[in-house]
Design an enzyme around this catalytic site. Sequence first.
Site, PDB file in Angstrom:
ATOM      1  N   VAL A   1       0.853  -1.182   0.000  1.00 59.24           N
ATOM      2  CA  VAL A   1       0.000   0.000   0.000  1.00 59.24           C
ATOM      3  C   VAL A   1       0.893   1.238   0.000  1.00 59.24           C
ATOM      4  O   VAL A   1       2.042   1.190   0.428  1.00 59.24           O
ATOM      5  CB  VAL A   1      -0.961   0.027   1.214  1.00 59.24           C
ATOM      6  N   CYS A   2       0.355   2.342  -0.471  1.00 52.10           N
ATOM      7  CA  CYS A   2       1.108   3.585  -0.511  1.00 52.10           C
ATOM      8  C   CYS A   2       1.489   3.991   0.905  1.00 52.10           C
ATOM      9  O   CYS A   2       0.683   3.815   1.815  1.00 52.10           O
ATOM     10  CB  CYS A   2       0.280   4.690  -1.158  1.00 52.10           C
ATOM     11  N   PRO A   3       2.674   4.516   1.149  1.00 50.70           N
ATOM     12  CA  PRO A   3       3.725   4.863   0.195  1.00 50.70           C
ATOM     13  C   PRO A   3       4.694   3.724  -0.098  1.00 50.70           C
ATOM     14  O   PRO A   3       5.652   3.915  -0.833  1.00 50.70           O
ATOM     15  CB  PRO A   3       4.443   6.020   0.879  1.00 50.70           C
ATOM     16  N   LEU A   4       4.463   2.538   0.457  1.00 50.44           N
ATOM     17  CA  LEU A   4       5.401   1.434   0.240  1.00 50.44           C
ATOM     18  C   LEU A   4       5.436   0.983  -1.214  1.00 50.44           C
ATOM     19  O   LEU A   4       6.420   0.397  -1.652  1.00 50.44           O
ATOM     20  CB  LEU A   4       5.073   0.257   1.158  1.00 50.44           C
ATOM     21  N   THR A   5       4.364   1.267  -1.974  1.00 45.27           N
ATOM     22  CA  THR A   5       4.372   0.894  -3.391  1.00 45.27           C
ATOM     23  C   THR A   5       5.528   1.581  -4.106  1.00 45.27           C
ATOM     24  O   THR A   5       6.306   0.931  -4.809  1.00 45.27           O
ATOM     25  CB  THR A   5       3.038   1.264  -4.063  1.00 45.27           C
TER      26      THR A   5
END
Length: 87
Positions: A22-26
């Site tokens: 999920v963002c911001p890990l994307t």
Amino acid sequence: MADYVSENGVKADDFVDITDKVCPLTFVKAKVALEELDDGQILAIKLNDGEPVQNVPRSMKDEGHQVLELNENSDGTYMLYVQKKEN
């Protein structure tokens, strides 16, 4: 690695699947994968609709990389092809 070729014939040098993030890990996972490539090489990134498809391409451009192509897959995910900037 399996061959990853875009609808328009862009051939990726490597592939990363960020559909489980999920963002911001994307963006973080995609950026780390791109950093492992040599300048000018191409990364294929599989990502989900919504925030990832809106933010990851923009963030890659902001970092100076070239977004070559973005294609929707039959399962509702997307494939993004990014060329690493040359320093």
